[in-house]
Design a protein around this motif. Sequence first.
Motif, PDB file in Angstrom:
ATOM      1  N   ASN A 164       0.816  -1.218   0.000  1.00 15.42           N
ATOM      2  CA  ASN A 164       0.000   0.000   0.000  1.00 15.42           C
ATOM      3  C   ASN A 164       0.849   1.267   0.000  1.00 15.42           C
ATOM      4  OD1 ASN A 164      -2.256  -1.570  -0.085  1.00 15.42           O
ATOM      5  ND2 ASN A 164      -2.965  -1.101   1.981  1.00 15.42           N
ATOM      6  N   VAL A 165       2.001   1.216   0.652  1.00 17.58           N
ATOM      7  CA  VAL A 165       2.884   2.386   0.642  1.00 17.58           C
ATOM      8  C   VAL A 165       3.446   2.611  -0.763  1.00 17.58           C
ATOM      9  CG1 VAL A 165       5.066   3.327   1.498  1.00 17.58           C
ATOM     10  CG2 VAL A 165       3.450   2.263   3.090  1.00 17.58           C
ATOM     11  N   LEU A 166       3.817   1.536  -1.454  1.00 13.02           N
ATOM     12  CA  LEU A 166       4.300   1.675  -2.830  1.00 13.02           C
ATOM     13  C   LEU A 166       3.188   2.161  -3.756  1.00 13.02           C
ATOM     14  CD1 LEU A 166       6.584  -1.478  -3.157  1.00 13.02           C
ATOM     15  CD2 LEU A 166       7.298   0.908  -2.946  1.00 13.02           C
ATOM     16  N   LEU A 167       1.975   1.645  -3.550  1.00  9.72           N
ATOM     17  CA  LEU A 167       0.844   2.128  -4.354  1.00  9.72           C
ATOM     18  C   LEU A 167       0.554   3.594  -4.076  1.00  9.72           C
ATOM     19  CD1 LEU A 167      -1.692  -0.847  -4.349  1.00  9.72           C
ATOM     20  CD2 LEU A 167      -0.716   0.288  -6.351  1.00  9.72           C
ATOM     21  N   HIS A 168       0.769   4.034  -2.852  1.00  7.94           N
ATOM     22  CA  HIS A 168       0.603   5.450  -2.510  1.00  7.94           C
ATOM     23  C   HIS A 168       1.593   6.294  -3.324  1.00  7.94           C
ATOM     24  CE1 HIS A 168      -0.229   8.969  -0.015  1.00  7.94           C
ATOM     25  NE2 HIS A 168       1.081   9.117   0.177  1.00  7.94           N
ATOM     26  N   ARG A 169       2.767   5.737  -3.594  1.00  6.35           N
ATOM     27  CA  ARG A 169       3.792   6.460  -4.346  1.00  6.35           C
ATOM     28  C   ARG A 169       3.496   6.502  -5.848  1.00  6.35           C
ATOM     29  NH1 ARG A 169       7.685   9.797  -2.025  1.00  6.35           N
ATOM     30  NH2 ARG A 169       8.114   9.046   0.077  1.00  6.35           N
ATOM     31  N   VAL A 170       3.085   5.362  -6.419  1.00  2.00           N
ATOM     32  CA  VAL A 170       2.956   5.311  -7.884  1.00  2.00           C
ATOM     33  C   VAL A 170       1.514   5.460  -8.366  1.00  2.00           C
ATOM     34  CG1 VAL A 170       5.016   3.879  -8.057  1.00  2.00           C
ATOM     35  CG2 VAL A 170       2.779   2.778  -7.989  1.00  2.00           C
ATOM     36  N   GLY A 171       0.534   5.033  -7.581  1.00  2.00           N
ATOM     37  CA  GLY A 171      -0.870   5.151  -7.962  1.00  2.00           C
ATOM     38  C   GLY A 171      -1.353   3.988  -8.815  1.00  2.00           C
ATOM     39  N   LEU A 172      -2.598   3.595  -8.604  1.00  2.00           N
ATOM     40  CA  LEU A 172      -3.192   2.507  -9.364  1.00  2.00           C
ATOM     41  C   LEU A 172      -3.300   2.831 -10.851  1.00  2.00           C
ATOM     42  CD1 LEU A 172      -6.018   1.245  -6.973  1.00  2.00           C
ATOM     43  CD2 LEU A 172      -4.203  -0.172  -7.957  1.00  2.00           C
ATOM     44  N   ASP A 173      -3.478   4.105 -11.179  1.00  2.94           N
ATOM     45  CA  ASP A 173      -3.624   4.477 -12.587  1.00  2.94           C
ATOM     46  C   ASP A 173      -2.361   4.149 -13.371  1.00  2.94           C
ATOM     47  OD1 ASP A 173      -6.158   5.369 -12.115  1.00  2.94           O
ATOM     48  OD2 ASP A 173      -5.624   7.509 -12.033  1.00  2.94           O
ATOM     49  N   ARG A 174      -1.201   4.382 -12.790  1.00  3.05           N
ATOM     50  CA  ARG A 174       0.050   4.087 -13.492  1.00  3.05           C
ATOM     51  C   ARG A 174       0.255   2.581 -13.631  1.00  3.05           C
ATOM     52  NH1 ARG A 174       4.479   7.892 -10.681  1.00  3.05           N
ATOM     53  NH2 ARG A 174       5.904   6.402 -11.690  1.00  3.05           N
ATOM     54  N   VAL A 175      -0.170   1.826 -12.635  1.00  7.78           N
ATOM     55  CA  VAL A 175      -0.073   0.367 -12.734  1.00  7.78           C
ATOM     56  C   VAL A 175      -0.998  -0.133 -13.846  1.00  7.78           C
ATOM     57  CG1 VAL A 175      -0.425  -1.810 -11.519  1.00  7.78           C
ATOM     58  CG2 VAL A 175       0.569   0.133 -10.305  1.00  7.78           C
ATOM     59  N   ALA A 176      -2.193   0.433 -13.923  1.00 13.01           N
ATOM     60  CA  ALA A 176      -3.132   0.039 -14.976  1.00 13.01           C
ATOM     61  C   ALA A 176      -2.594   0.420 -16.358  1.00 13.01           C
ATOM     62  CB  ALA A 176      -4.489   0.691 -14.742  1.00 13.01           C
ATOM     63  N   ALA A 177      -1.978   1.589 -16.471  1.00 11.35           N
ATOM     64  CA  ALA A 177      -1.413   2.014 -17.755  1.00 11.35           C
ATOM     65  C   ALA A 177      -0.275   1.090 -18.176  1.00 11.35           C
ATOM     66  CB  ALA A 177      -0.918   3.455 -17.655  1.00 11.35           C
ATOM     67  N   LEU A 178       0.523   0.658 -17.212  1.00 13.15           N
ATOM     68  CA  LEU A 178       1.600  -0.280 -17.520  1.00 13.15           C
ATOM     69  C   LEU A 178       1.038  -1.594 -18.051  1.00 13.15           C
ATOM     70  CD1 LEU A 178       4.499  -1.368 -17.445  1.00 13.15           C
ATOM     71  CD2 LEU A 178       4.122  -1.918 -15.015  1.00 13.15           C
ATOM     72  N   ALA A 179       0.009  -2.121 -17.378  1.00  7.63           N
ATOM     73  CA  ALA A 179      -0.606  -3.372 -17.825  1.00  7.63           C
ATOM     74  C   ALA A 179      -1.124  -3.238 -19.263  1.00  7.63           C
ATOM     75  CB  ALA A 179      -1.727  -3.769 -16.884  1.00  7.63           C
ATOM     76  N   ALA A 180      -1.772  -2.112 -19.547  1.00  8.98           N
ATOM     77  CA  ALA A 180      -2.300  -1.899 -20.899  1.00  8.98           C
ATOM     78  C   ALA A 180      -1.164  -1.817 -21.920  1.00  8.98           C
ATOM     79  CB  ALA A 180      -3.137  -0.630 -20.933  1.00  8.98           C
ATOM     80  N   SER A 181      -0.057  -1.168 -21.570  1.00  2.00           N
ATOM     81  CA  SER A 181       1.066  -1.039 -22.499  1.00  2.00           C
ATOM     82  C   SER A 181       1.712  -2.382 -22.791  1.00  2.00           C
ATOM     83  CB  SER A 181       2.108  -0.078 -21.930  1.00  2.00           C
ATOM     84  OG  SER A 181       2.819  -0.662 -20.843  1.00  2.00           O
ATOM     85  N   LEU A 182       1.559  -3.331 -21.889  1.00  4.54           N
ATOM     86  CA  LEU A 182       2.108  -4.671 -22.080  1.00  4.54           C
ATOM     87  C   LEU A 182       1.136  -5.588 -22.808  1.00  4.54           C
ATOM     88  CD1 LEU A 182       3.736  -5.180 -18.562  1.00  4.54           C
ATOM     89  CD2 LEU A 182       4.915  -4.672 -20.718  1.00  4.54           C
ATOM     90  N   GLY A 183      -0.026  -5.060 -23.164  1.00  3.90           N
ATOM     91  CA  GLY A 183      -1.012  -5.859 -23.885  1.00  3.90           C
ATOM     92  C   GLY A 183      -1.846  -6.759 -22.997  1.00  3.90           C
ATOM     93  N   LEU A 184      -1.839  -6.507 -21.701  1.00  5.98           N
ATOM     94  CA  LEU A 184      -2.633  -7.309 -20.773  1.00  5.98           C
ATOM     95  C   LEU A 184      -4.067  -6.788 -20.758  1.00  5.98           C
ATOM     96  CD1 LEU A 184      -0.082  -7.502 -17.817  1.00  5.98           C
ATOM     97  CD2 LEU A 184      -0.432  -9.160 -19.650  1.00  5.98           C
ATOM     98  N   THR A 185      -5.003  -7.620 -21.106  1.00  3.48           N
ATOM     99  CA  THR A 185      -6.407  -7.210 -21.153  1.00  3.48           C
ATOM    100  C   THR A 185      -7.233  -7.804 -20.020  1.00  3.48           C
ATOM    101  OG1 THR A 185      -6.963  -9.044 -22.637  1.00  3.48           O
ATOM    102  CG2 THR A 185      -6.311  -6.956 -23.655  1.00  3.48           C
ATOM    103  N   ALA A 186      -6.769  -8.898 -19.431  1.00  2.00           N
ATOM    104  CA  ALA A 186      -7.531  -9.574 -18.377  1.00  2.00           C
ATOM    105  C   ALA A 186      -6.787  -9.615 -17.053  1.00  2.00           C
ATOM    106  CB  ALA A 186      -7.866 -11.011 -18.807  1.00  2.00           C
ATOM    107  N   THR A 187      -5.540  -9.177 -17.040  1.00  2.00           N
ATOM    108  CA  THR A 187      -4.697  -9.241 -15.842  1.00  2.00           C
ATOM    109  C   THR A 187      -4.534  -7.832 -15.288  1.00  2.00           C
ATOM    110  OG1 THR A 187      -3.536 -11.188 -16.674  1.00  2.00           O
ATOM    111  CG2 THR A 187      -2.424  -9.881 -14.982  1.00  2.00           C
ATOM    112  N   ALA A 188      -4.900  -7.653 -14.009  1.00  2.00           N
ATOM    113  CA  ALA A 188      -4.905  -6.300 -13.447  1.00  2.00           C
ATOM    114  C   ALA A 188      -4.808  -6.343 -11.934  1.00  2.00           C
ATOM    115  CB  ALA A 188      -6.174  -5.559 -13.862  1.00  2.00           C
TER     116      ALA A 188
END
Length: 341
Positions: free
Chosen positions: A188-212
């Motif tokens: 949660n502390v790391l997520l506070h630093r980077v944010g869920l939106d950036r994690v979601a954008a990374l997943a999308a850039s890797l072509g992940l459509t069902a993994t999140a």
Amino acid sequence: MTWALVASAPSMSCTSAATEVSSAPVNCICQVAPAAGFHQVAGAVAAAGTVEITTATSAARATNTVREVCRMPRHRPAVDWPDLTVRRNAPPGRGTDAAVAWSVCVRDAGGEVVYAHRPELVLSTASVGKLLLLLEVARSLPLDLPADRRDVAPVADSGLWRFLGTDVLPVGDLAVLVASVSDNLATNVLLHRVGLDRVAALAASLGLTATALHDIVRDVRTADHAPRLSSGTAAELSLLLHRLPSIEGGPRVLDWMRTSADLSMVASAFDLDPLSHNGVTLRNKTGTDDGVRADVGVVTGPSTTVSYAVLANWPPESATVGEVLATMRALGDAIRVTVGK
């Protein structure tokens, strides 16, 4: 060699065909009894090519026909993959496992699928989704950046940081805590630093459509929150693990994953000390919740490297954790043979 299997039975799998014969191509049709295995059939075939095998139980019991094609590369060791439609350690009269939903995908060193069972099925993956967070951290945050646990609400369950005396640790140490013991507070502390939106954008850039990764870790999940921490498919997760060495930040994540202390699932088959992995080279991440077990990783043995994802979801009242773990170990046994351990 390619096996074209025609099976007259409600449920058949051709992924465990273990014998390969080789010579000039030839087509043949073999009628085999229900008890006959692939070894008996292959022993009667004098040359390789496309072998069509028709397996019939009886006219009365044959209810449908399943046609499948399996490719068996040359020189692949004989591997006994478990039948995921049969429950292990099940009570008498409860041998068929319709309650546990499995998504499994195992890939060889070239990324080709060597075994799969419903690999596109989307399931809850609990803490496995933290891998996406670790990858974003490895790509975007200085590892010596101080992070304070007082910036987020306390959270229980897995982890060590909440038992330690220091409130501030560098980002790199938090990543190790997440990789080794799935530390929820560090997550949660790391997520506070980077944010869920950036994690979601990374997943999308890797072509992940069902993994999140859907949310932070919460002690109580209500209707106002995402229904699960993370989700994914075995196909996407095994491919992500296969690709990590060539993805920005991926090698560092693999280094962190070597510290994983949870060897209770697929990795139990490798007989490693959970605190000192001497044997095969294992990098894995697990996820655990009520009715959820997930284990994804990369394992290197004397013969080859395999990336795998094994996901299981079930209503807690319909199966025991012990039954699910027994099947996960059986899958690990097959992977162990594949890598030559």
